[in-house]
Design a protein around this motif. Structure first.
Motif, PDB file in Angstrom:
ATOM      1  N   UNK A 160      35.374  36.075  56.128  1.00  0.00           N
ATOM      2  CA  UNK A 160      36.121  36.403  57.333  1.00  0.00           C
ATOM      3  C   UNK A 160      37.533  36.901  57.104  1.00  0.00           C
ATOM      4  N   UNK A 161      37.791  37.459  55.930  1.00  0.00           N
ATOM      5  CA  UNK A 161      39.117  37.998  55.651  1.00  0.00           C
ATOM      6  C   UNK A 161      39.922  37.201  54.657  1.00  0.00           C
ATOM      7  N   UNK A 162      39.329  36.180  54.055  1.00  0.00           N
ATOM      8  CA  UNK A 162      40.039  35.416  53.022  1.00  0.00           C
ATOM      9  C   UNK A 162      40.174  36.229  51.737  1.00  0.00           C
ATOM     10  N   UNK A 163      39.169  37.054  51.452  1.00  0.00           N
ATOM     11  CA  UNK A 163      39.186  37.917  50.277  1.00  0.00           C
ATOM     12  C   UNK A 163      38.770  39.319  50.704  1.00  0.00           C
ATOM     13  N   UNK A 164      39.483  40.319  50.210  1.00  0.00           N
ATOM     14  CA  UNK A 164      39.135  41.708  50.475  1.00  0.00           C
ATOM     15  C   UNK A 164      39.091  42.489  49.177  1.00  0.00           C
ATOM     16  N   UNK A 165      38.172  43.450  49.079  1.00  0.00           N
ATOM     17  CA  UNK A 165      38.011  44.232  47.849  1.00  0.00           C
ATOM     18  C   UNK A 165      37.824  45.708  48.191  1.00  0.00           C
TER      19      UNK A 165
END
Length: 366
Positions: A160-165
């Motif tokens: 839910x947006x804790x990690x983005x790549x």
């Protein structure tokens, strides 16, 4: 300098090392967290060092990609609470910031903050951000962003947006199969957190530093040293009476036991580590020890280089490199992963530690 219990707790959560070891590390490094982590690594005491650094702040990572899949932006905006991070007004605002960056060119954060806001043309980005802080009611920080352009770019958002790549690839005929494969690679990056695409990307200085760290951690982990070296250290500790009588007695009784180290005190183990470090120069030249270090170094580099990692969705233990090559072959095109960007919410930030009950009591005037 005085080391607080909070600092010790933070370092313990970062590394998994013991409380006393964390306190010693911070004391030895004058409270420098990065240096303290390195200190523990060299001592072989950091069992779970997290690239994220200190306790994560709240917020969200968001991505935007152009219609032609050639340009993408990733941004992190921090908030004080997870409640706000999940608020639709906040997430829509973050998405709008990412879109503005993707549609324009900003050299840095200062230039972006000074630009006219797409959300409110009568205000700068900084002024509109101040207005959003007032509207939401807690501090918000536009922490970082990165814009990527290439033959084809894909994004992946985890938790839910804790990690983005973002993943960028060189490809002469990008299609849905290529984009799906890139999405799979992005998921790999989110889960396995590599530092480099391939080993050729590592600098000589970085490799030398990592090797020195592994040499030190190996010498401090005396129980795992090659038998000839370990026996040399044990004999020296006993013959020169560097241990107390209780440890010498335990050694004499259990020296043929493969679990010998379970019967030795922490002080005895520390003496062995000290002896090993005192003879570091000689052991580095020892072929058996050098082989041990090289093996651990290769394993470490395999873990931090994306292409060398085992592809998590593979059933036959193929590497990410082999997976990418198989996709290129199946689609009859050039396809290579060029770079990636991975943002994790709150990397390196310290989360505000609040006592909710005390805050409520304060508000009620108690």
């Amino acid at each position: 300098m005085a080391i607080s219990a909070s600092d010790v707790k933070t370092l313990r959560e970062m590394t998994g090392a013991g409380m006393m070891d964390c306190k010693k590390a911070l004391t030895e490094t004058d409270g420098d967290f990065d240096a303290a982590v390195e200190f523990l690594r060299k001592k072989g005491l950091a069992t779970a060092v997290k690239k994220a650094g200190r306790i994560a702040a709240e917020g969200v990572v968001s991505t935007v990609i152009s219609d032609d899949d050639k340009t993408a932006t990733i941004i992190e905006v921090n908030s004080e609470t997870d409640f706000v991070a999940k608020n639709e007004t906040f997430t829509d605002y973050v998405k709008a910031l990412a879109t503005q960056i993707n549609n324009n060119d900003y050299a840095n954060m200062d230039e972006f903050n000074a630009a006219q806001s797409d959300v409110n043309p009568d205000a700068t980005v900084a002024d509109q951000h101040a207005a959003m802080i007032a509207k939401i009611g807690e501090n918000l920080t536009i922490r970082r962003f990165e814009k990527v352009t290439g033959d084809v770019v894909v994004s992946y958002i985890h938790m839910g947006g804790k990690i983005g790549v973002l993943v960028k690839a060189a490809c002469d005929a990008p299609n849905d199969n290529i984009k799906e494969a890139m999405k799979n690679v992005a998921m790999q990056i989110a889960a396995m957190n590599p530092q480099f695409v391939k080993d050729e990307d590592m600098t000589a200085d970085f490799m030398a530093k990592e090797k020195d760290t592994i040499v030190d951690s190996s010498l401090n982990d005396t129980a795992s040293l090659p038998k000839p070296i370990l026996n040399e250290l044990l004999n020296k500790a006993v013959s020169e009476k560097l241990w107390n009588d209780e440890d010498i007695k335990a050694y004499e009784a259990e020296k043929n036991n493969k679990f010998l180290f379970n019967f030795l005190s922490d002080e005895a183990k520390a003496v062995l580590a000290g002896l090993a470090m005192d003879n570091k120069a000689a052991y580095v030249e020892n072929k058996i020890f050098a082989g041990l270090v090289d093996g651990r170094l290769k394993k470490h580099f395999k873990e931090i280089c994306l292409m060398d990692q085992t592809y998590v969705k593979a059933e036959d233990k193929e590497s990410v490199k082999q997976y990418v090559e198989s996709v290129a072959k199946a689609n009859g095109c050039k396809f290579e992963i060029e770079s990636f960007v991975r943002f994790e919410t709150g990397e390196g930030l310290e989360k505000k530690n609040e006592d909710f009950a005390a805050e409520v009591a304060k508000q009620m005037g108690q």
